[in-house]
Design a protein around this motif. Structure first.
Motif, PDB file in Angstrom:
ATOM      1  N   MET A  65       0.835  -1.205   0.000  1.00  0.00           N
ATOM      2  CA  MET A  65       0.000   0.000   0.000  1.00  0.00           C
ATOM      3  C   MET A  65       0.871   1.258   0.000  1.00  0.00           C
ATOM      4  SD  MET A  65      -2.930  -1.225   2.709  1.00  0.00           S
ATOM      5  CE  MET A  65      -4.082   0.128   2.530  1.00  0.00           C
ATOM      6  N   ILE A  66       1.896   1.268   0.823  1.00  0.00           N
ATOM      7  CA  ILE A  66       2.760   2.444   0.968  1.00  0.00           C
ATOM      8  C   ILE A  66       3.533   2.720  -0.319  1.00  0.00           C
ATOM      9  CG2 ILE A  66       4.839   3.291   2.147  1.00  0.00           C
ATOM     10  CD1 ILE A  66       3.781   1.845   4.673  1.00  0.00           C
ATOM     11  N   THR A  67       3.990   1.669  -0.975  1.00  0.00           N
ATOM     12  CA  THR A  67       4.843   1.838  -2.153  1.00  0.00           C
ATOM     13  C   THR A  67       4.060   1.930  -3.459  1.00  0.00           C
ATOM     14  OG1 THR A  67       5.163  -0.559  -2.331  1.00  0.00           O
ATOM     15  CG2 THR A  67       6.798   0.679  -1.052  1.00  0.00           C
ATOM     16  N   LEU A  68       2.763   1.898  -3.380  1.00  0.00           N
ATOM     17  CA  LEU A  68       1.921   1.972  -4.576  1.00  0.00           C
ATOM     18  C   LEU A  68       2.102   3.324  -5.266  1.00  0.00           C
ATOM     19  CD1 LEU A  68      -0.222   0.283  -6.071  1.00  0.00           C
ATOM     20  CD2 LEU A  68      -1.951   1.377  -4.660  1.00  0.00           C
ATOM     21  N   ASP A  69       2.333   3.295  -6.558  1.00  0.00           N
ATOM     22  CA  ASP A  69       2.507   4.513  -7.346  1.00  0.00           C
ATOM     23  C   ASP A  69       1.126   5.109  -7.610  1.00  0.00           C
ATOM     24  OD1 ASP A  69       3.031   6.531  -9.136  1.00  0.00           O
ATOM     25  OD2 ASP A  69       4.074   5.255 -10.595  1.00  0.00           O
ATOM     26  N   PRO A  73      -3.438   5.457 -12.871  1.00  0.00           N
ATOM     27  CA  PRO A  73      -4.893   5.501 -12.656  1.00  0.00           C
ATOM     28  C   PRO A  73      -5.479   4.310 -11.888  1.00  0.00           C
ATOM     29  CG  PRO A  73      -4.362   6.144 -14.898  1.00  0.00           C
ATOM     30  CD  PRO A  73      -3.076   5.690 -14.262  1.00  0.00           C
ATOM     31  N   ILE A  74      -4.950   3.129 -12.083  1.00  0.00           N
ATOM     32  CA  ILE A  74      -5.510   1.944 -11.428  1.00  0.00           C
ATOM     33  C   ILE A  74      -5.112   1.847  -9.950  1.00  0.00           C
ATOM     34  CG2 ILE A  74      -3.637   0.343 -11.977  1.00  0.00           C
ATOM     35  CD1 ILE A  74      -5.930  -1.688 -12.674  1.00  0.00           C
ATOM     36  N   ALA A  75      -4.189   2.696  -9.524  1.00  0.00           N
ATOM     37  CA  ALA A  75      -3.658   2.619  -8.160  1.00  0.00           C
ATOM     38  C   ALA A  75      -4.746   2.748  -7.102  1.00  0.00           C
ATOM     39  CB  ALA A  75      -2.589   3.686  -7.951  1.00  0.00           C
ATOM     40  N   GLU A  76      -5.709   3.626  -7.300  1.00  0.00           N
ATOM     41  CA  GLU A  76      -6.769   3.792  -6.293  1.00  0.00           C
ATOM     42  C   GLU A  76      -7.580   2.511  -6.128  1.00  0.00           C
ATOM     43  OE1 GLU A  76      -7.101   6.223  -4.019  1.00  0.00           O
ATOM     44  OE2 GLU A  76      -5.240   6.928  -4.917  1.00  0.00           O
ATOM     45  N   ASN A  77      -7.849   1.826  -7.241  1.00  0.00           N
ATOM     46  CA  ASN A  77      -8.567   0.554  -7.159  1.00  0.00           C
ATOM     47  C   ASN A  77      -7.735  -0.503  -6.437  1.00  0.00           C
ATOM     48  OD1 ASN A  77     -10.774   1.607  -8.551  1.00  0.00           O
ATOM     49  ND2 ASN A  77     -10.011   0.920 -10.528  1.00  0.00           N
ATOM     50  N   MET A  78      -6.444  -0.513  -6.714  1.00  0.00           N
ATOM     51  CA  MET A  78      -5.562  -1.460  -6.036  1.00  0.00           C
ATOM     52  C   MET A  78      -5.513  -1.164  -4.546  1.00  0.00           C
ATOM     53  SD  MET A  78      -2.443  -1.780  -8.777  1.00  0.00           S
ATOM     54  CE  MET A  78      -1.530  -2.997  -7.832  1.00  0.00           C
ATOM     55  N   LEU A  79      -5.449   0.116  -4.201  1.00  0.00           N
ATOM     56  CA  LEU A  79      -5.398   0.512  -2.800  1.00  0.00           C
ATOM     57  C   LEU A  79      -6.643   0.037  -2.055  1.00  0.00           C
ATOM     58  CD1 LEU A  79      -3.704   2.029  -0.717  1.00  0.00           C
ATOM     59  CD2 LEU A  79      -4.956   4.103  -1.336  1.00  0.00           C
ATOM     60  N   ILE A  80      -7.790   0.150  -2.687  1.00  0.00           N
ATOM     61  CA  ILE A  80      -9.042  -0.322  -2.087  1.00  0.00           C
ATOM     62  C   ILE A  80      -8.974  -1.826  -1.846  1.00  0.00           C
ATOM     63  CG2 ILE A  80     -11.506  -0.677  -2.539  1.00  0.00           C
ATOM     64  CD1 ILE A  80     -11.409   2.096  -4.006  1.00  0.00           C
ATOM     65  N   LEU A  81      -8.447  -2.559  -2.818  1.00  0.00           N
ATOM     66  CA  LEU A  81      -8.351  -4.021  -2.667  1.00  0.00           C
ATOM     67  C   LEU A  81      -7.321  -4.404  -1.605  1.00  0.00           C
ATOM     68  CD1 LEU A  81      -8.706  -5.162  -6.372  1.00  0.00           C
ATOM     69  CD2 LEU A  81     -10.291  -5.629  -4.483  1.00  0.00           C
ATOM     70  N   TYR A  82      -6.193  -3.698  -1.559  1.00  0.00           N
ATOM     71  CA  TYR A  82      -5.212  -3.968  -0.505  1.00  0.00           C
ATOM     72  C   TYR A  82      -5.826  -3.724   0.872  1.00  0.00           C
ATOM     73  CZ  TYR A  82      -1.247  -4.110  -3.823  1.00  0.00           C
ATOM     74  OH  TYR A  82      -0.363  -4.429  -4.822  1.00  0.00           O
ATOM     75  N   ASP A  83      -6.580  -2.641   0.986  1.00  0.00           N
ATOM     76  CA  ASP A  83      -7.232  -2.326   2.255  1.00  0.00           C
ATOM     77  C   ASP A  83      -8.237  -3.424   2.618  1.00  0.00           C
ATOM     78  OD1 ASP A  83      -7.673  -0.508   4.488  1.00  0.00           O
ATOM     79  OD2 ASP A  83      -9.629  -0.106   3.574  1.00  0.00           O
ATOM     80  N   TYR A  84      -8.949  -3.909   1.623  1.00  0.00           N
ATOM     81  CA  TYR A  84      -9.904  -4.991   1.849  1.00  0.00           C
ATOM     82  C   TYR A  84      -9.188  -6.255   2.332  1.00  0.00           C
ATOM     83  CZ  TYR A  84     -13.702  -8.279   1.037  1.00  0.00           C
ATOM     84  OH  TYR A  84     -14.663  -9.251   1.196  1.00  0.00           O
ATOM     85  N   VAL A  85      -8.069  -6.583   1.690  1.00  0.00           N
ATOM     86  CA  VAL A  85      -7.279  -7.750   2.101  1.00  0.00           C
ATOM     87  C   VAL A  85      -6.812  -7.562   3.537  1.00  0.00           C
ATOM     88  CG1 VAL A  85      -5.080  -8.968   1.740  1.00  0.00           C
ATOM     89  CG2 VAL A  85      -6.540  -8.435  -0.215  1.00  0.00           C
ATOM     90  N   ASN A  86      -6.331  -6.390   3.854  1.00  0.00           N
ATOM     91  CA  ASN A  86      -5.871  -6.121   5.213  1.00  0.00           C
ATOM     92  C   ASN A  86      -7.006  -6.315   6.220  1.00  0.00           C
ATOM     93  OD1 ASN A  86      -3.683  -5.416   6.906  1.00  0.00           O
ATOM     94  ND2 ASN A  86      -4.493  -3.355   7.104  1.00  0.00           N
TER      95      ASN A  86
END
Length: 133
Positions: A65-69, A73-86
């Motif tokens: 999550m911290i190192t996500l660029d 554009p897709i980063a926000e979607n990835m961040l949401i999924l990482y948060d969900y996994v967490n």
């Protein structure tokens, strides 16, 4: 210590010589390894080991999550999924839930497999450019 332990020396060398993409792949694999360890620990009713394994998986997800660029554009979607996994990992730890661990593992596996494909595509492009030179 790594001089006495060839495996530790190999791991250290692998990390130090890896590309950023390969390091990200190692993080995904590490998270999946710790999720599997947590599932086994739940089966064995080893609460301490389960907690440790889940915390290690969470640390990896946090690092991703911290190192996500965020400029991608897709980063926000990835961040949401990482948060969900967490959150799944936290709930799995609280409730000793293999199902929540499996859900987290499924998402991380998809990320890992996609990332592996990206690395393979990049390598093909790199080697194609080398052949043209």
């Amino acid at each position: 210590m790594s001089m006495n332990n060839p495996y530790a020396a190999y791991k250290n060398n692998a990390v130090n010589t890896s590309t950023p993409g390969e390091l990200t792949l190692m993080l995904y694999n590490g998270a999946l390894k710790f999720i599997e360890q947590a599932k086994r620990a739940i089966d064995e009713k080893n609460i301490s080991e389960k907690n440790t394994a889940i915390q290690k998986a969470q640390a990896i997800v946090t690092e991703l999550m911290i190192t996500l660029d965020r400029s991608v554009p897709i980063a926000e979607n990835m961040l949401i999924l990482y948060d969900y996994v967490n959150n799944r990992l936290i709930e799995a730890n609280i409730h000793n839930s293999i199902e929540r661990l499996e859900e987290a593992a499924e998402i991380m596996t998809e990320f890992r497999d996609t990332w592996k494909e990206v690395i393979q595509i990049q390598r093909k492009k790199q080697y194609a450019n080398v052949d043209e030179v």
